[in-house]
Design an enzyme around this catalytic site. Structure first.
Site, PDB file in Angstrom:
ATOM      1  N   ARG A  70       0.835  -1.207   0.000  1.00 45.16           N
ATOM      2  CA  ARG A  70       0.000   0.000   0.000  1.00 45.16           C
ATOM      3  C   ARG A  70       0.878   1.269   0.000  1.00 45.16           C
ATOM      4  NH1 ARG A  70      -5.901   0.249   0.237  1.00 45.16           N
ATOM      5  NH2 ARG A  70      -6.237   2.465   0.537  1.00 45.16           N
ATOM      6  N   ASN A 110     -12.533  15.773   0.270  1.00 46.29           N
ATOM      7  CA  ASN A 110     -13.310  14.586  -0.083  1.00 46.29           C
ATOM      8  C   ASN A 110     -14.783  14.889   0.130  1.00 46.29           C
ATOM      9  OD1 ASN A 110     -13.940  11.908  -0.768  1.00 46.29           O
ATOM     10  ND2 ASN A 110     -13.784  11.231   1.360  1.00 46.29           N
ATOM     11  N   THR A 111     -15.607  14.338  -0.740  1.00 51.96           N
ATOM     12  CA  THR A 111     -17.045  14.510  -0.555  1.00 51.96           C
ATOM     13  C   THR A 111     -17.648  13.194  -0.055  1.00 51.96           C
ATOM     14  OG1 THR A 111     -19.119  15.018  -1.662  1.00 51.96           O
ATOM     15  CG2 THR A 111     -17.359  14.152  -3.049  1.00 51.96           C
ATOM     16  N   HIS A 112     -18.570  13.326   0.910  1.00 47.46           N
ATOM     17  CA  HIS A 112     -19.138  12.148   1.583  1.00 47.46           C
ATOM     18  C   HIS A 112     -20.659  12.272   1.613  1.00 47.46           C
ATOM     19  CE1 HIS A 112     -19.338   8.770   4.320  1.00 47.46           C
ATOM     20  NE2 HIS A 112     -20.169   9.484   5.064  1.00 47.46           N
ATOM     21  N   ASP A 144      -7.887  14.134   6.388  1.00 49.28           N
ATOM     22  CA  ASP A 144      -6.786  13.917   7.337  1.00 49.28           C
ATOM     23  C   ASP A 144      -6.541  12.418   7.446  1.00 49.28           C
ATOM     24  OD1 ASP A 144      -8.734  12.914   9.002  1.00 49.28           O
ATOM     25  OD2 ASP A 144      -8.624  14.543  10.466  1.00 49.28           O
ATOM     26  N   ALA A 145      -5.790  12.006   8.441  1.00 54.09           N
ATOM     27  CA  ALA A 145      -5.373  10.600   8.511  1.00 54.09           C
ATOM     28  C   ALA A 145      -6.511   9.655   8.891  1.00 54.09           C
ATOM     29  CB  ALA A 145      -4.224  10.459   9.505  1.00 54.09           C
ATOM     30  N   GLY A 146      -7.636  10.180   9.363  1.00 57.23           N
ATOM     31  CA  GLY A 146      -8.737   9.313   9.782  1.00 57.23           C
ATOM     32  C   GLY A 146      -9.674   8.972   8.630  1.00 57.23           C
ATOM     33  N   ASP A 148     -12.952   9.834   7.166  1.00 58.47           N
ATOM     34  CA  ASP A 148     -14.013  10.849   7.117  1.00 58.47           C
ATOM     35  C   ASP A 148     -14.045  11.715   8.376  1.00 58.47           C
ATOM     36  OD1 ASP A 148     -14.702   9.756   4.646  1.00 58.47           O
ATOM     37  OD2 ASP A 148     -16.184   8.412   5.510  1.00 58.47           O
TER      38      ASP A 148
END
Ligand code: GRF
Length: 203
Positions: A70, A110-112, A144-146, A148
């Site tokens: 990855r 990002n879109t959620h 960020d790293a999480g 969402d």
């Protein structure tokens, strides 16, 4: 003489690319403030990639399974994106998490399809429906790293109807999502943005 800078967007996609299409259409208006300079996908032959190719926009595909790890995939993605010198990376239906090396290099939104922090993850519309909420919506956030969890840039509310199924609800969310995305990315491009703690403001 006054110079006008147009923000350079690299858009990452995985599927049908209706959010990408909304960005491409918005960019037809030079006053919107941004242009899509490349589109990257994590799988081959997506409708989204075709939408970009049809417009003569450069595309690239990088599949996780073609890399030993990855981390190697993330490095390749970073290198491919860097080649287009983006002002902002837009994850628009991109069904992969990027690594820290990528995030250290590029600002990314990002879109959620839910009102975060409710219903994060892969099935935002389904999870909201199953929970029985009466209002859901969509969220644009700085990645960020999480999963969402990043600072929220914009949100729009969408009603849940009694006879909704996952598809009908998600399609209604996607209408609002496209408008939110185009409006917020355009304002970020034209006016810039400030992050103070978790609060994002566009002057
Ligand atoms: C959007 O609702 C996005 O938030 C979700 O998947 C959908 C992608 O739609 N992750 P599209 O590929 O832009 O049509």
């Amino acid at each position: 003489m006054e110079a006008t800078l147009t923000a350079r967007l690299v858009v990452l996609v995985s599927g049908t690319g209706t959010n990408l299409q909304a960005l491409l259409d918005a960019a037809d208006d030079p006053t919107w403030g941004a242009e899509v300079v490349a589109v990257g996908a994590d799988r081959e032959r997506t409708v989204a990639e075709k939408r970009a190719a049809d417009r003569g926009i450069p595309t690239f595909v990088l599949r996780v399974k073609d890399f030993p790890s990855r981390v190697d995939w993330d490095a390749a993605l970073s290198a491919a994106v860097a080649g287009f010198e983006p002002t902002l990376v837009v994850s628009a239906g991109f069904m992969k998490l990027v690594g820290q090396a990528f995030l250290d290099r590029f600002p990314m939104v990002n879109t959620h399809p839910a009102l975060l922090p409710s219903f994060p993850g892969m099935h935002g519309a389904r999870d909201a429906l199953e929970h029985g909420v009466k209002v859901t919506g969509c969220t644009l956030f700085l990645v960020d790293a999480g999963v969402d969890t990043g600072p929220i840039v914009a949100q729009a509310a969408v009603p849940v109807l009694d006879d909704d199924d996952e598809h009908s609800l998600h399609e209604r969310i996607k209408v609002a999502e496209r408008d939110m995305l185009v409006d917020a990315v355009g304002r970020m491009a034209r006016e810039g943005y400030t992050v103070t703690g978790r609060r994002v403001t566009i002057p």
